[in-house]
Design a protein around this motif. Structure first.
Motif, mmCIF file in Angstrom:
data_model
loop_
_atom_site.group_PDB
_atom_site.id
_atom_site.type_symbol
_atom_site.label_atom_id
_atom_site.label_comp_id
_atom_site.label_asym_id
_atom_site.label_seq_id
_atom_site.Cartn_x
_atom_site.Cartn_y
_atom_site.Cartn_z
ATOM 1 N N PRO A 188 4.177 -15.714 -5.551
ATOM 2 C CA PRO A 188 3.795 -15.162 -4.250
ATOM 3 C C PRO A 188 3.175 -13.780 -4.431
ATOM 4 O O PRO A 188 3.534 -13.065 -5.366
ATOM 5 C CB PRO A 188 5.120 -15.050 -3.501
ATOM 6 C CG PRO A 188 6.203 -15.405 -4.445
ATOM 7 C CD PRO A 188 5.611 -15.863 -5.726
ATOM 8 N N ALA A 189 2.279 -13.433 -3.525
ATOM 9 C CA ALA A 189 1.681 -12.102 -3.574
ATOM 10 C C ALA A 189 2.777 -11.073 -3.318
ATOM 11 O O ALA A 189 3.682 -11.301 -2.533
ATOM 12 C CB ALA A 189 0.600 -11.979 -2.518
ATOM 13 N N SER A 190 2.697 -9.954 -3.986
ATOM 14 C CA SER A 190 3.688 -8.905 -3.778
ATOM 15 C C SER A 190 3.556 -8.366 -2.361
ATOM 16 O O SER A 190 2.465 -8.236 -1.819
ATOM 17 C CB SER A 190 3.459 -7.790 -4.788
ATOM 18 O OG SER A 190 4.219 -6.664 -4.422
ATOM 19 N N THR A 191 4.688 -8.075 -1.733
ATOM 20 C CA THR A 191 4.656 -7.583 -0.364
ATOM 21 C C THR A 191 4.774 -6.069 -0.312
ATOM 22 O O THR A 191 5.174 -5.508 0.694
ATOM 23 C CB THR A 191 5.823 -8.165 0.447
ATOM 24 O OG1 THR A 191 7.017 -7.951 -0.282
ATOM 25 C CG2 THR A 191 5.627 -9.634 0.726
ATOM 26 N N ALA A 192 4.475 -5.439 -1.446
ATOM 27 C CA ALA A 192 4.694 -3.994 -1.517
ATOM 28 C C ALA A 192 3.780 -3.194 -0.597
ATOM 29 O O ALA A 192 2.801 -2.612 -1.029
ATOM 30 C CB ALA A 192 4.555 -3.517 -2.960
ATOM 31 N N ILE A 193 4.038 -3.233 0.717
ATOM 32 C CA ILE A 193 3.354 -2.291 1.604
ATOM 33 C C ILE A 193 4.277 -1.098 1.759
ATOM 34 O O ILE A 193 5.389 -1.090 1.278
ATOM 35 C CB ILE A 193 3.024 -2.878 2.992
ATOM 36 C CG1 ILE A 193 4.301 -3.047 3.807
ATOM 37 C CG2 ILE A 193 2.235 -4.147 2.885
ATOM 38 C CD1 ILE A 193 4.046 -3.113 5.285
ATOM 39 N N GLY A 194 3.790 -0.086 2.466
ATOM 40 C CA GLY A 194 4.655 1.065 2.700
ATOM 41 C C GLY A 194 4.436 2.119 1.645
ATOM 42 O O GLY A 194 3.407 2.166 0.998
ATOM 43 N N ARG A 195 5.437 2.954 1.503
ATOM 44 C CA ARG A 195 5.215 4.122 0.677
ATOM 45 C C ARG A 195 6.472 4.424 -0.101
ATOM 46 O O ARG A 195 7.418 3.686 -0.095
ATOM 47 C CB ARG A 195 4.844 5.290 1.591
ATOM 48 C CG ARG A 195 5.959 5.558 2.567
ATOM 49 C CD ARG A 195 5.405 5.803 3.936
ATOM 50 N NE ARG A 195 6.438 5.494 4.901
ATOM 51 C CZ ARG A 195 7.316 6.377 5.352
ATOM 52 N NH1 ARG A 195 7.267 7.620 4.961
ATOM 53 N NH2 ARG A 195 8.226 6.036 6.210
ATOM 54 N N ARG A 196 6.481 5.536 -0.776
ATOM 55 C CA ARG A 196 7.658 6.000 -1.519
ATOM 56 C C ARG A 196 8.145 4.914 -2.461
ATOM 57 O O ARG A 196 9.329 4.621 -2.541
ATOM 58 C CB ARG A 196 8.786 6.359 -0.573
ATOM 59 C CG ARG A 196 8.419 7.453 0.400
ATOM 60 C CD ARG A 196 9.605 7.680 1.310
ATOM 61 N NE ARG A 196 9.224 8.484 2.451
ATOM 62 C CZ ARG A 196 9.841 8.425 3.608
ATOM 63 N NH1 ARG A 196 10.819 7.572 3.780
ATOM 64 N NH2 ARG A 196 9.483 9.189 4.592
ATOM 65 N N LEU A 197 7.192 4.273 -3.145
ATOM 66 C CA LEU A 197 7.612 3.205 -4.040
ATOM 67 C C LEU A 197 7.768 3.706 -5.462
ATOM 68 O O LEU A 197 7.974 2.934 -6.385
ATOM 69 C CB LEU A 197 6.599 2.062 -3.998
ATOM 70 C CG LEU A 197 6.464 1.384 -2.641
ATOM 71 C CD1 LEU A 197 5.425 0.296 -2.701
ATOM 72 C CD2 LEU A 197 7.783 0.836 -2.165
ATOM 73 N N ALA A 198 7.694 5.017 -5.628
ATOM 74 C CA ALA A 198 7.733 5.585 -6.973
ATOM 75 C C ALA A 198 9.102 5.401 -7.623
ATOM 76 O O ALA A 198 9.899 4.593 -7.195
ATOM 77 C CB ALA A 198 7.361 7.059 -6.899
ATOM 78 N N GLY A 199 9.362 6.159 -8.670
ATOM 79 C CA GLY A 199 10.587 6.010 -9.442
ATOM 80 C C GLY A 199 11.837 6.335 -8.653
ATOM 81 O O GLY A 199 11.790 6.710 -7.497
ATOM 82 N N ALA A 200 12.988 6.169 -9.305
ATOM 83 C CA ALA A 200 14.261 6.360 -8.630
ATOM 84 C C ALA A 200 14.538 7.842 -8.414
ATOM 85 O O ALA A 200 14.472 8.627 -9.347
ATOM 86 C CB ALA A 200 15.367 5.739 -9.467
ATOM 87 N N PRO A 201 14.887 8.244 -7.183
ATOM 88 C CA PRO A 201 15.260 9.641 -6.947
ATOM 89 C C PRO A 201 16.685 9.889 -7.437
ATOM 90 O O PRO A 201 17.449 8.949 -7.644
ATOM 91 C CB PRO A 201 15.194 9.757 -5.417
ATOM 92 C CG PRO A 201 15.484 8.384 -4.918
ATOM 93 C CD PRO A 201 14.947 7.429 -5.964
#
Ligand code: ADP
Ligand code: ZN
Ligand code: ZN
Length: 741
Positions: A188-201
């Motif tokens: 399936p296509a990735s649903t990664a919309i939105g933001r702040r998807l960077a590394g772990a805080p």
């Protein structure tokens, strides 16, 4: 019993996947020697009652009560089959939800078992040893040929299309390359919309403390059940992510349950962004082929994290260390078809099977979970912002759908070029139509409910059975053209706002009508998120876990809509709806200091509204638990609902060849018999009570309250089995709902 023959026969005890209640396995089939790899969970095609059907192996045995020569052999074994632990889980579901083993097994089958999945194959090229030799100078190569062979040497087997099939075919002709068709997994296509998807805080202290409790249980491998009770925006998802990370590090798998995927693409995206290919996504929005292939990736261990809605609780993972239930209060975890399972309870059971940790999370947990799970608290929002103030607006005696303060607040948002979310839990244009001349109300022909006007489609629609007809210009009864519209819905509010705000403040609508096209939901959410200013109008969908920046106003137009519902969960739903909406407001940096929530209501004194206005979920839980204890409602007792329904008497319906005189009377008679069968178990049986007619069927309901759940579940299951054959004869269908929502 027959004496076992000299060489023990291998017998498969199978459950045929027929849906009638009257048939109950297991039935024995004799395996042929070459079928010795059949095991519990294997899927067979068998002849049963002169029909070919699918069947699942429940057990293997060496002898049967039937003589070997009287046993049939299966027609075929259909790989890949179901893991044995899911067969056991289905057995539990069949009993727990008063369903049948066959119906429960259909929940755990690989997607596409009934057919319809095509294999996707592609041509793959691989370097041969002659090819490797050629690269070392053992044969003539031009530059392009050399480049292709070097790529194959570097990357291993590669899709032919990526390198150029004609050239590869020529190299194949010289024996330098081998080409073969190979099965491809559809992803399936990735649903990664939105933001702040960077590394772990770095975790906050509260997050760390919660995580430590979960990790302690994880490393002890002794199970453990936790409720992460954290205010909206307190970073619950980050705790799930870390817990999954540690589960993977320990070599085990994880299931992450989320409410409807289309409404929570951001959560799914965060898991995909953090863990990549090891995440599989299972949901009904995928094509059958994609679902099938994701299932296989989980089954084979290629993927070890499954993210999905309630059905993902059946993900075929071998060794589950963690099951997360995000937004555990969400109603979508309850399945509405038979078996009416609750994915939250199934998750508890599955975690138990695997010695896995259960981690449920919510800002508005259910009273049931608050009692049953170990509570971990996240008290503050990550950005340290306080929750927006919630103000109750008394609408008694109001002449307009908007309170003056709501009107002003919206004007402020427009002037500031900001964002607002407006919730009205009713779709369509108006509630019902009524003739001013004769009082005629337009009703559904199949259900005892009023039809709702949908003006964009120029239709009246039934929100229960889907019946639609053209909107009338004049009264069907008296011919008057004065037809009054009563109440409002999301469609009319959208229109009202468009007229009021013009171009300055775009209006977005989110409800089941506006979003019926595939992907429309996601695109509406993305459009609202991307817009610098706007109003999002919609049903309870707008209050789900969205993480938008800069929403400074939340409005609930009719908070009584959920409160008036004749249901013991009305208070819980209302509290959750307002709290969740408040959770969408005042997030991010640019929502301004004046973020607030306005709640219009006809019942400003309702307790659940007061608790929501104070953001007091502990107070609400305590009060609600006291109330439920008094009434014997969950978690202080279990509820089971049984609905018997028969076709209405429309000139004598014909069911199974026999004329049914009166479906209402038949349904009532069966409900009365069930009452008599169940009452001796000691449970309190209420009813039969008539329910409004639905989809052309008259209905009769029993409600059973019990303080001894296992005993009552068994008594109800036995009673329903006893009347099953009679019900079929009379054309009555019986539906059992354990833990109704
Ligand atoms: P919840 O699930 O409780 O509503 P989220 O997990 O969505 O909250 O967190 C809210 C926001 O805070 C998200 O954008 C998330 O990326 C961010 N966040 C979470 N934990 C941290 C942290 N420890 N430090 C900084 N940002 C965080
Ligand atoms: Zn009329
Ligand atoms: Zn209807």
């Amino acid at each position: 019993m027959h004496a076992p023959s000299a060489s023990p026969q291998l017998i498969a005890r199978v459950e045929p996947l027929t849906l009638t209640r009257a048939v109950r396995g297991p039935f024995d089939y004799r395996l042929r020697p070459e079928q010795s790899d059949v095991s519990v969970g294997s899927l067979l095609r068998v002849k049963f009652n002169h029909r070919t059907t699918l069947a699942v192996v429940l057990e293997l045995a060496t002898e049967s009560e039937l003589a070997p020569d009287r046993l049939a052999e299966p027609d075929a074994v259909l790989p890949p089959g179901v893991p044995a632990d899911l067969v056991a889980l289905a057995g539990w579901i069949a009993v727990e939800y008063c369903s049948t083993p066959a119906r429960a097994l259909t929940l755990v089958l690989p997607p596409g078992t009934a057919g319809g999945v095509s294999r996707k194959r592609a041509l793959v090229a691989e370097l041969t040893s002659a090819g490797a030799g050629a690269l070392r100078g053992e044969g003539p190569l031009n530059d392009r040929q050399r480049a292709v062979l070097e790529a194959l040497e570097r990357d291993g087997p590669t899709l032919a299309a990526a390198l150029g099939t004609p050239m590869l075919r020529r190299l194949e002709g010289r024996g330098l390359v081998a080409m073969a068709l190979s099965d491809q997994r559809r992803r399936p296509a990735s649903t990664a919309i939105g933001r702040r998807l960077a590394g772990a805080p770095a975790l906050t202290g509260e997050q760390q403390a919660a995580l430590d409790a979960v990790l302690g249980a994880l490393s002890a491998r002794a199970g453990g059940r936790f409720l992460l009770h954290g205010v909206t925006g307190s970073g619950k998802t980050e705790v799930y992510l870390r817990a999954v990370q540690e589960t993977l590090a320990a070599g085990r798998g994880a299931i992450v349950l989320v409410p409807e995927i289309a409404l929570t693409p951001q959560t799914v995206g965060r898991f995909q962004a953090r863990f990549g290919d090891v995440v599989a996504v299972l949901h009904s929005g995928l094509g059958l082929g994609e679902r099938h292939d994701e299932w296989l990736r989980l089954r084979s261990g290629e993927a070890r994290v499954c993210v999905g809605p309630r059905s993902a609780v059946f993900a075929p993972l071998a060794d589950i260390g963690l099951i997360v239930v995000d937004e555990e209060h969400d109603a979508s975890y309850k399945h509405e078809g038979d078996p009416r399972y609750d994915a939250r309870s199934v998750a508890v059971r599955r975690a138990e099977q695997h010695g896995a940790v259960l981690l449920a999370g919510s800002a508005t947990p259910r009273p049931e979970s608050a009692v049953a799970l170990t509570r971990l608290r996240l008290q503050s929002r990550i950005d340290r912002r306080s929750l927006p103030p919630v103000e109750l607006l008394d609408m008694r005696g109001a002449h307009h759908s908007l309170h003056p303060r709501t009107r002003m607040a919206l004007a402020d948002v427009r002037a500031a070029g900001g964002k607002a979310i407006v919730l009205l839990n009713r779709r369509g244009w108006s509630n019902f139509l009524c003739c001013r001349g004769c009082g005629h109300v337009w009703m559904c022909p199949n259900c005892d409910v009023a039809l709702v006007l949908h003006r964009a489609a120029d239709q009246l629609a039934c929100h229960h059975c889907g019946h639609r007809r053209r909107a009338p210009n004049r009264c069907d009864e008296c011919g008057s053209v004065a037809v009054a519209r009563h109440g409002s819905g999301t469609e009319s509010v959208e229109q009202e706002f468009r007229e009021a705000f013009g171009q300055e403040l775009p209006v977005f609508r989110l409800d089941a009508d506006a979003t019926s096209g595939k992907g429309r939901l996601t695109s509406t959410l993305a459009a609202f998120e991307a817009a610098p200013a706007g109003v999002l109008v919609g049903t309870q969908m707008v209050a789900k876990g969205h993480d938008f920046d800069g929403v400074s106003l939340g409005v609930v137009l009719d908070a009584d809509q959920t409160l008036r519902f004749p249901d013991f969960r009305a208070e819980e739903r209302t509290f959750a709806l307002i709290t969740q909406l408040a959770g969408r407001v005042g997030r991010g940096a640019d929502s301004g200091p004046a973020a607030k929530v306005l709640v219009q209501t006809l019942a400003p004194d309702a307790e659940s509204l007061a608790f929501a206005a104070r953001h007091d979920s502990d107070g609400f839980l305590a009060a609600e638990l006291t109330r439920r204890k008094l009434l014997g409602y969950p978690p202080h007792g279990s509820l089971i609902r049984i609905v018997c329904s028969g076709p209405e008497a429309s000139g004598g319906s014909v069911v199974n060849g026999a004329a049914v005189a009166n479906g209402a009377a038949e349904a009532l008679a069966l409900a009365t018999r069930l009452h008599a069968l169940i009452a001796p178990s000691g449970a309190t049986v209420l009813g039969p009570a008539p329910l409004f007619r639905l989809r052309g069927r008259s209905r009769s309901q029993l409600v059973i309250k019990s303080s001894d759940r296992p005993a009552t579940v068994l008594a109800v299951g036995a009673a329903v089995d006893e009347i099953a054959a009679d019900a079929v004869r009379r054309g009555v269908s019986v539906s059992v709902d354990v833990d109704p929502q």
